[in-house]
Design a protein around this motif. Structure first.
Motif, PDB file in Angstrom:
ATOM      1  N   ASP A 198       3.366   6.826   1.840  1.00  0.00           N
ATOM      2  CA  ASP A 198       3.156   6.215   3.149  1.00  0.00           C
ATOM      3  C   ASP A 198       4.488   6.129   3.891  1.00  0.00           C
ATOM      4  O   ASP A 198       5.422   5.457   3.433  1.00  0.00           O
ATOM      5  CB  ASP A 198       2.553   4.822   2.964  1.00  0.00           C
ATOM      6  CG  ASP A 198       2.172   4.149   4.274  1.00  0.00           C
ATOM      7  OD1 ASP A 198       2.617   4.595   5.345  1.00  0.00           O
ATOM      8  OD2 ASP A 198       1.414   3.160   4.219  1.00  0.00           O
ATOM      9  N   SER A 202      -3.239  -7.388  -0.326  1.00  0.00           N
ATOM     10  CA  SER A 202      -2.642  -6.719   0.827  1.00  0.00           C
ATOM     11  C   SER A 202      -2.493  -5.234   0.525  1.00  0.00           C
ATOM     12  O   SER A 202      -1.927  -4.869  -0.507  1.00  0.00           O
ATOM     13  CB  SER A 202      -1.263  -7.304   1.146  1.00  0.00           C
ATOM     14  OG  SER A 202      -1.344  -8.667   1.495  1.00  0.00           O
ATOM     15  N   LEU A 203      -2.976  -4.386   1.429  1.00  0.00           N
ATOM     16  CA  LEU A 203      -2.822  -2.946   1.309  1.00  0.00           C
ATOM     17  C   LEU A 203      -1.841  -2.462   2.374  1.00  0.00           C
ATOM     18  O   LEU A 203      -2.026  -2.732   3.568  1.00  0.00           O
ATOM     19  CB  LEU A 203      -4.159  -2.229   1.490  1.00  0.00           C
ATOM     20  CG  LEU A 203      -5.038  -2.045   0.249  1.00  0.00           C
ATOM     21  CD1 LEU A 203      -5.461  -3.385  -0.326  1.00  0.00           C
ATOM     22  CD2 LEU A 203      -6.268  -1.194   0.579  1.00  0.00           C
ATOM     23  N   SER A 204      -0.808  -1.768   1.928  1.00  0.00           N
ATOM     24  CA  SER A 204       0.135  -1.021   2.770  1.00  0.00           C
ATOM     25  C   SER A 204       1.171  -1.876   3.489  1.00  0.00           C
ATOM     26  O   SER A 204       2.193  -1.330   3.931  1.00  0.00           O
ATOM     27  CB  SER A 204      -0.616  -0.166   3.813  1.00  0.00           C
ATOM     28  OG  SER A 204      -1.561   0.675   3.187  1.00  0.00           O
ATOM     29  N   HIS A 246      -1.146   6.152   3.793  1.00  0.00           N
ATOM     30  CA  HIS A 246      -1.433   4.880   4.450  1.00  0.00           C
ATOM     31  C   HIS A 246      -2.885   4.435   4.321  1.00  0.00           C
ATOM     32  O   HIS A 246      -3.242   3.363   4.794  1.00  0.00           O
ATOM     33  CB  HIS A 246      -1.074   4.994   5.937  1.00  0.00           C
ATOM     34  CG  HIS A 246      -1.063   3.687   6.660  1.00  0.00           C
ATOM     35  ND1 HIS A 246      -0.201   2.657   6.342  1.00  0.00           N
ATOM     36  CD2 HIS A 246      -1.831   3.228   7.694  1.00  0.00           C
ATOM     37  CE1 HIS A 246      -0.420   1.636   7.148  1.00  0.00           C
ATOM     38  NE2 HIS A 246      -1.403   1.952   7.975  1.00  0.00           N
ATOM     39  N   ALA A 296       2.020   0.659  -6.940  1.00  0.00           N
ATOM     40  CA  ALA A 296       2.344   1.830  -6.126  1.00  0.00           C
ATOM     41  C   ALA A 296       1.438   2.990  -6.540  1.00  0.00           C
ATOM     42  O   ALA A 296       1.306   3.289  -7.727  1.00  0.00           O
ATOM     43  CB  ALA A 296       3.808   2.219  -6.306  1.00  0.00           C
ATOM     44  N   TYR A 299      -0.375  -6.809  -4.199  1.00  0.00           N
ATOM     45  CA  TYR A 299       0.098  -5.857  -3.189  1.00  0.00           C
ATOM     46  C   TYR A 299      -0.106  -4.437  -3.700  1.00  0.00           C
ATOM     47  O   TYR A 299       0.378  -4.078  -4.778  1.00  0.00           O
ATOM     48  CB  TYR A 299       1.572  -6.110  -2.864  1.00  0.00           C
ATOM     49  CG  TYR A 299       2.179  -5.127  -1.888  1.00  0.00           C
ATOM     50  CD1 TYR A 299       1.473  -4.688  -0.771  1.00  0.00           C
ATOM     51  CD2 TYR A 299       3.472  -4.634  -2.082  1.00  0.00           C
ATOM     52  CE1 TYR A 299       2.030  -3.790   0.126  1.00  0.00           C
ATOM     53  CE2 TYR A 299       4.046  -3.737  -1.179  1.00  0.00           C
ATOM     54  CZ  TYR A 299       3.319  -3.318  -0.082  1.00  0.00           C
ATOM     55  OH  TYR A 299       3.869  -2.428   0.811  1.00  0.00           O
ATOM     56  N   HIS A 353      -5.752  -4.612   5.309  1.00  0.00           N
ATOM     57  CA  HIS A 353      -5.013  -3.349   5.382  1.00  0.00           C
ATOM     58  C   HIS A 353      -4.330  -3.257   6.736  1.00  0.00           C
ATOM     59  O   HIS A 353      -4.913  -3.617   7.767  1.00  0.00           O
ATOM     60  CB  HIS A 353      -5.957  -2.159   5.199  1.00  0.00           C
ATOM     61  CG  HIS A 353      -5.308  -0.828   5.453  1.00  0.00           C
ATOM     62  ND1 HIS A 353      -5.653  -0.010   6.510  1.00  0.00           N
ATOM     63  CD2 HIS A 353      -4.315  -0.173   4.782  1.00  0.00           C
ATOM     64  CE1 HIS A 353      -4.908   1.090   6.481  1.00  0.00           C
ATOM     65  NE2 HIS A 353      -4.099   1.022   5.456  1.00  0.00           N
ATOM     66  N   ASP A 354      -3.073  -2.793   6.769  1.00  0.00           N
ATOM     67  CA  ASP A 354      -2.365  -2.571   8.010  1.00  0.00           C
ATOM     68  C   ASP A 354      -2.310  -3.901   8.776  1.00  0.00           C
ATOM     69  O   ASP A 354      -1.900  -4.905   8.210  1.00  0.00           O
ATOM     70  CB  ASP A 354      -3.066  -1.436   8.781  1.00  0.00           C
ATOM     71  CG  ASP A 354      -2.296  -0.930   9.979  1.00  0.00           C
ATOM     72  OD1 ASP A 354      -1.306  -0.208   9.785  1.00  0.00           O
ATOM     73  OD2 ASP A 354      -2.672  -1.271  11.115  1.00  0.00           O
ATOM     74  N   PRO A 390       3.617  -5.224   3.109  1.00  0.00           N
ATOM     75  CA  PRO A 390       4.099  -6.334   2.283  1.00  0.00           C
ATOM     76  C   PRO A 390       4.247  -7.599   3.120  1.00  0.00           C
ATOM     77  O   PRO A 390       4.420  -7.530   4.346  1.00  0.00           O
ATOM     78  CB  PRO A 390       5.461  -5.836   1.792  1.00  0.00           C
ATOM     79  CG  PRO A 390       5.931  -4.942   2.899  1.00  0.00           C
ATOM     80  CD  PRO A 390       4.695  -4.275   3.457  1.00  0.00           C
ATOM     81  N   CYS A 430       5.642   2.518   4.551  1.00  0.00           N
ATOM     82  CA  CYS A 430       6.174   1.838   3.367  1.00  0.00           C
ATOM     83  C   CYS A 430       7.551   2.379   2.991  1.00  0.00           C
ATOM     84  O   CYS A 430       8.435   1.611   2.591  1.00  0.00           O
ATOM     85  CB  CYS A 430       5.205   1.989   2.194  1.00  0.00           C
ATOM     86  SG  CYS A 430       3.621   1.150   2.416  1.00  0.00           S
ATOM     87  N   TRP A 451       0.196  -0.334  -2.464  1.00  0.00           N
ATOM     88  CA  TRP A 451       0.720   0.530  -1.409  1.00  0.00           C
ATOM     89  C   TRP A 451       0.789   1.971  -1.871  1.00  0.00           C
ATOM     90  O   TRP A 451       0.845   2.262  -3.068  1.00  0.00           O
ATOM     91  CB  TRP A 451       2.097   0.049  -0.945  1.00  0.00           C
ATOM     92  CG  TRP A 451       3.179   0.077  -2.003  1.00  0.00           C
ATOM     93  CD1 TRP A 451       3.311  -0.769  -3.059  1.00  0.00           C
ATOM     94  CD2 TRP A 451       4.273   0.999  -2.091  1.00  0.00           C
ATOM     95  NE1 TRP A 451       4.423  -0.441  -3.806  1.00  0.00           N
ATOM     96  CE2 TRP A 451       5.042   0.633  -3.237  1.00  0.00           C
ATOM     97  CE3 TRP A 451       4.698   2.071  -1.310  1.00  0.00           C
ATOM     98  CZ2 TRP A 451       6.187   1.322  -3.614  1.00  0.00           C
ATOM     99  CZ3 TRP A 451       5.839   2.756  -1.687  1.00  0.00           C
ATOM    100  CH2 TRP A 451       6.574   2.373  -2.828  1.00  0.00           C
TER     101      TRP A 451
END
Length: 344
Positions: free
Chosen positions: A276, A137-139, A310, A304, A270, A114-115, A141, A279, A272
């Motif tokens: 956010d 993956s979070l938040s 976030h 999404a 991915y 994340h991040d 890309p 994003c 997200w």
């Protein structure tokens, strides 16, 4: 699809105790939490955070028959925190991730980041495909190493005076994040999907910065114990070494010319939050799987989460957990002898 072990325990901690340890990684000490048995999932957090951000996902993974491991990343919590910004490149961080696997005698893992944890995990996928089999993956890309660094690209877009990070990276700017008991709740709230429309965090609008006083003590989606731990952690460490992850980004770019254009070949996912601010800046039009496939040929899906900001691992924990387990169950992962999954 893999069979999940059935729990008859009265409480989650009876069946899946959380193990805490300090491990030596390339001569430095890192704090690691570890839960469950089975194929390994390694969790990497971002700023400002610690390994505790993953407790919900770790339990879900352990319950599904996986071994969940999370570390306080370099510069955070009870882990190694050198003051030099040049020691926070992705090459150093990927070395930490590999070193944690080595310290725990783990051959390979699926990464969840994340991040900044997502960014470093993505570089790990490119640099060490022999150790990292897949990624969620979070938040953030994935973007391959290109012709310009992230910071130079933002400057070229005219955002050098506006984008929040440039001020953060100035010497002494960490003082703006003090005291943690006030700023941590603000950051959690303003970066989330909780604020009313057009009031949440905007990374290029100083009037909508993340350090404004929050209207609530703790966002309704946040676990009070998690918030208390995060505050306590930064009261002990301060924020400067965590900010070094931003300062080290240019070092990463400079050192990774050999990986220019390299994509993530392994399976990836991915997730997200559509609310956010970060994003929304980087992809104002929601990206599709087809658009991102050239960058990650193994991309399984792009998800999404509406009304989520976030912190999807907290704001939409149940959905994130379900997507994570579905993704993991779709992989061909080696069994670990003696694990719950193996025994089943």
């Amino acid at each position: 699809m893999r069979d999940h072990p059935v729990s008859t325990a009265t409480t989650p901690t009876d069946l899946f105790p959380l193990r805490r340890t300090q491990v030596e990684v390339n001569g430095a000490s890192f704090h690691v939490i570890d839960q469950g048995e089975g194929p390994t999932v390694l969790f990497a957090h971002g700023y400002p955070d610690t390994a505790e951000t993953w407790r919900g996902q770790m339990h879900a993974a352990a319950e599904a028959g996986y071994r969940a491991v999370a570390l306080d990343m370099r510069g955070f919590g009870a882990s190694y925190a050198p003051p030099e910004a040049e020691l926070y490149s992705a090459l150093h961080i990927v070395g930490d991730l590999v070193g944690v696997l080595d310290a725990l005698n783990i051959d390979s893992a699926v990464l969840v980041g994340h991040d900044w944890g997502a960014d470093h995990a993505q570089r790990a996928m490119v640099m060490r495909p022999d150790r990292f089999r897949a990624i969620v993956s979070l938040s953030i890309p994935f973007l391959p190493r290109g012709e310009l660094s992230t910071w130079d690209a933002l400057r070229q877009q005219g955002l050098g005076e506006k984008y929040y990070v440039f001020g953060m990276m100035e010497p002494g700017a960490d003082a703006n994040f003090e005291p943690a008991k006030k700023t941590i709740p603000s950051i959690l709230y303003w970066l989330s999907g909780s604020p009313t429309p057009d009031t949440g965090w905007d990374p290029v609008d100083s009037a909508r910065n993340m350090l404004r006083p929050a209207p609530v003590a703790i966002p309704e989606w946040a676990d009070p114990d998690y918030v208390a731990h995060t505050i306590s952690s930064f009261e002990k460490t301060g924020f400067d070494t965590g900010i070094n992850h931003y300062r080290g980004a240019q070092v990463t770019f400079d050192l990774m010319s050999a990986f220019k254009g390299a994509v993530i070949q392994q399976p990836s996912l991915y997730i997200w939050g559509a609310a956010d601010g970060l994003c929304q800046l980087f992809h104002p039009t929601p990206p599709t799987r087809e658009e991102l496939l050239p960058l990650a040929p193994g991309l399984v899906d792009v998800i999404a989460l509406e009304n989520v900001g976030h912190w999807p691992q907290h704001e939409a924990a149940d959905r994130v957990n379900a997507e994570l387990i579905t993704f993991l169950d779709g992989l061909e992962l080696p069994e670990s002898p003696g694990s719950a999954r193996h025994a089943a």
